[in-house]
Design an enzyme around this catalytic site. Structure first.
Site, short mmCIF file in Angstrom:
data_model
loop_
_atom_site.label_atom_id
_atom_site.label_comp_id
_atom_site.label_asym_id
_atom_site.label_seq_id
_atom_site.Cartn_x
_atom_site.Cartn_y
_atom_site.Cartn_z
N ASP A 170 0.94 -1.04 0.00
CA ASP A 170 0.01 -0.02 -0.09
C ASP A 170 0.93 1.22 0.03
O ASP A 170 1.51 1.59 1.14
CB ASP A 170 -0.96 -0.11 1.27
CG ASP A 170 -1.83 0.95 1.18
OD1 ASP A 170 -1.55 2.13 1.16
OD2 ASP A 170 -3.00 0.92 1.38
N HIS A 171 1.05 1.78 -1.25
CA HIS A 171 2.07 2.63 -1.38
C HIS A 171 2.04 3.81 -0.36
O HIS A 171 3.25 4.65 0.03
CB HIS A 171 2.47 3.26 -2.51
CG HIS A 171 1.48 4.51 -3.15
ND1 HIS A 171 0.34 3.85 -3.75
CD2 HIS A 171 1.72 5.48 -3.23
CE1 HIS A 171 -0.36 5.06 -3.97
NE2 HIS A 171 0.37 6.18 -3.80
N HIS A 233 -5.79 2.92 1.51
CA HIS A 233 -4.67 3.95 1.94
C HIS A 233 -5.23 4.29 3.27
O HIS A 233 -4.31 4.67 4.21
CB HIS A 233 -4.51 4.99 0.80
CG HIS A 233 -4.14 4.53 -0.50
ND1 HIS A 233 -3.30 3.51 -0.70
CD2 HIS A 233 -4.36 4.88 -1.87
CE1 HIS A 233 -2.82 3.30 -1.81
NE2 HIS A 233 -3.64 3.94 -2.83
C1 BG6 Z 1 -3.48 4.96 -6.38
C2 BG6 Z 1 -5.07 4.92 -6.79
O1 BG6 Z 1 -3.33 3.85 -5.38
O2 BG6 Z 1 -3.27 5.97 -5.72
C3 BG6 Z 1 -5.07 6.23 -7.86
O3 BG6 Z 1 -5.23 3.68 -7.60
C4 BG6 Z 1 -4.62 7.50 -7.08
O4 BG6 Z 1 -6.20 6.34 -8.36
C5 BG6 Z 1 -3.28 7.17 -6.58
O5 BG6 Z 1 -4.36 8.49 -8.15
C6 BG6 Z 1 -2.71 8.40 -5.56
O6 BG6 Z 1 -1.42 8.34 -5.08
P1 BG6 Z 1 -0.54 9.44 -4.53
O7 BG6 Z 1 0.51 8.87 -4.04
O8 BG6 Z 1 -0.58 10.24 -5.98
O9 BG6 Z 1 -1.45 10.01 -3.73
#
Ligand code: BG6
Length: 472
Positions: A170-171, A233
């Site tokens: 989950d990045h 997230h």
């Molecule tokens: C991803 C989603 O997990 O996270 C995308 O699938 C979203 O829809 C993205 O745009 C947002 O990531 P960050 O790091 O730019 O907030």
């Protein structure tokens, strides 16, 4: 994260030519290479369906790095990285073709493919000789589409791999500002003392994006904002914000506390959720289409591009404190922030002074794009009469550290290669996160329309009312 390169291993990107590989994985691997944090030996193998050779894959990687890397491509060092890049065509070679290129006893296999194909791919992987032992498997969220499919995926994974081999990315957990939550909470006694229902009135969490679905209409139709951002997230970060202090910073100690917190999250009821969908509008002088006019989206789509929820955590620390969480696409700006809103001070002291209400103290944790923590409190305005106004104390990463943090994917890929699970979601927490949202997935309220470039539908204001959404 140790600042050592991980032990020798090959890296296999399944879906190596797709969006995730181009935007995130190849640039992250390149930056790890520049920092000397790739394993000293090992190939980087792109595996996908398209016809391509090693040269084609190197060109694709070079273009991706030009476009998406946080640091520019360094000509002098490119060759050393490029020579590790290899390509295997999925339909012809299959995993035996990949295995033939894997010269190391260990490998990282990254599934950068739609989650609906995870199970089939894992079964193919299991059937290929020598592709299970020595493999660390990385899967990207969404981990399933609902509780049943998430359990099916967990079973497929567990039938082949030991939990110690599995890394669920989950990045958001790799973002520097998110990792700092643990230090902020447990390294500073002053905050931990007030981190509970006695002092906190409610908590807000906003993940706003100004972009639309960016050509990913088909993916989004199946996913929607609730599954794309809130269920994973937001709940993952919320667990770090609300869990008890772990006994140590070892992976399982942290993941055990998170799991307990997930257990205490109360499953949602339909009244706890609001869904929205953007209509077309003029944003910054540019016409943007309605979600229903985006390519790949049904003309009568009921998929939400905005979702807000009210959540409770049934524990001694948090009993009765509402958590208001929201996310949306095509909001006025990109911002991810948490507002911890404290209880108001009694106002009786100010009787007769003209001050008849006191704004609560508020702690704001800005995760992106600003990376800041701000404490808002009241101060006397320097005027004759009694007048109070909110002012701020602020910490900014930029000003305090003057360093560019690594991208979340760099950190996470490095940790997975190193076998460190701390920043990865564990199966029990993922399962519970689905249990929390499952009751509303079965009874989704209709989507309310909101104009692109606004903060979402009115229902979201009613959900939090009489309180107001707060953003810095
Ligand atoms: C991803 C989603 O997990 O996270 C995308 O699938 C979203 O829809 C993205 O745009 C947002 O990531 P960050 O790091 O730019 O907030």
């Amino acid at each position: 994260m140790s600042l050592e390169p991980p032990e020798d291993q090959d890296i296999v990107i399944v879906g190596g030519t797709g969006d995730l590989a181009r935007r995130k994985l190849l640039p992250a691997l390149y930056n790890l290479y520049l920092d000397g944090l790739l394993p000293p030996q090992g190939a980087i193998i792109g595996y996908a369906r398209g016809e391509m050779d090693d040269g084609g894959f190197r060109t694709l990687a070079e273009d991706a790095i030009h476009e998406f890397s946080r640091r520019p491509l360094e000509r002098a060092r490119w060759g050393g990285f490029a020579e590790r890049l290899r390509y295997v065509r999925g339909t012809t070679g299959g995993f035996p073709g990949v295995k033939a290129l894997c010269a190391q006893p260990r490998r990282l296999v990254y599934l950068a493919i739609p989650s609906s194909t995870f199970c089939a791919t894992i079964e193919t992987l299991a059937a290929a000789a020598g592709m299970v032992e020595g493999t660390r498997l990385v899967v990207e969220k969404p981990f399933g589409h609902d509780l049943a499919s998430s359990r099916a995926l967990a079973e497929t994974i567990q039938a082949t791999f030991d939990e110690s081999q599995v890394f669920r990315i989950d990045h958001y957990l790799g973002k520097e500002t998110v990792q700092n939550i643990i230090v902020f909470r447990f390294g500073n006694a002053v905050f931990e003392r007030i981190w509970n229902r006695d002092c906190i009135d409610h908590v807000q969490f906003t993940v706003a994006e100004s972009i639309g679905v960016e050509g990913r209409g088909e993916f989004y139709e199946e996913t929607g904002a609730l599954r794309d951002i809130l269920q994973n997230h937001v709940l993952q970060v919320l667990a770090l914000l609300t869990m008890e202090g772990p006994g140590s910073l070892k992976a399982e100690a942290v993941r055990d506390e998170k799991a307990k917190l997930f257990q205490a999250m109360r499953p949602l009821e339909p009244a706890d959720i609001v869904r929205g969908q953007y209509t077309g509008s003029l944003v910054d002088g540019r016409r943007v289409p309605a979600y229903r006019k985006e390519p790949g989206v049904a003309a009568n789509s009921q998929t939400e591009t905005f979702a807000a929820m009210r959540l409770f955590i049934d524990s001694w620390r948090w009993g009765g404190v509402p958590f208001y969480l929201r996310t949306g696409k095509r909001m006025p700006r990109r911002t991810t922030q948490v507002a911890i809103v404290f209880r108001e001070a009694p106002v009786h002291l100010f009787a007769g002074t003209g001050v008849d209400a006191l704004k609560p103290n508020l702690l704001n944790i800005s995760i992106q794009p600003e990376e800041e923590i701000t404490l808002q409190f009241l101060a006397k305005e320097p005027v004759q009469e009694m007048s109070v106004r909110p002012v701020e104390m602020q910490f900014s990463y930029d000003e305090s550290f003057k360093a560019q943090p690594a991208e979340a994917y760099e950190r996470l890929i490095h940790d997975a290669m190193d076998g460190d699970h701390t920043l990865f979601a564990r199966a029990d927490s993922v399962d519970r996160a689905w249990q929390v949202v499952e009751p509303v997935l079965k009874k989704l309220p209709p989507v309310e329309l909101y104009r692109a470039g606004t903060w979402g539908p009115k229902g979201a204001d009613d959900l939090i009312g009489p309180r107001l959404w707060h953003l810095r």
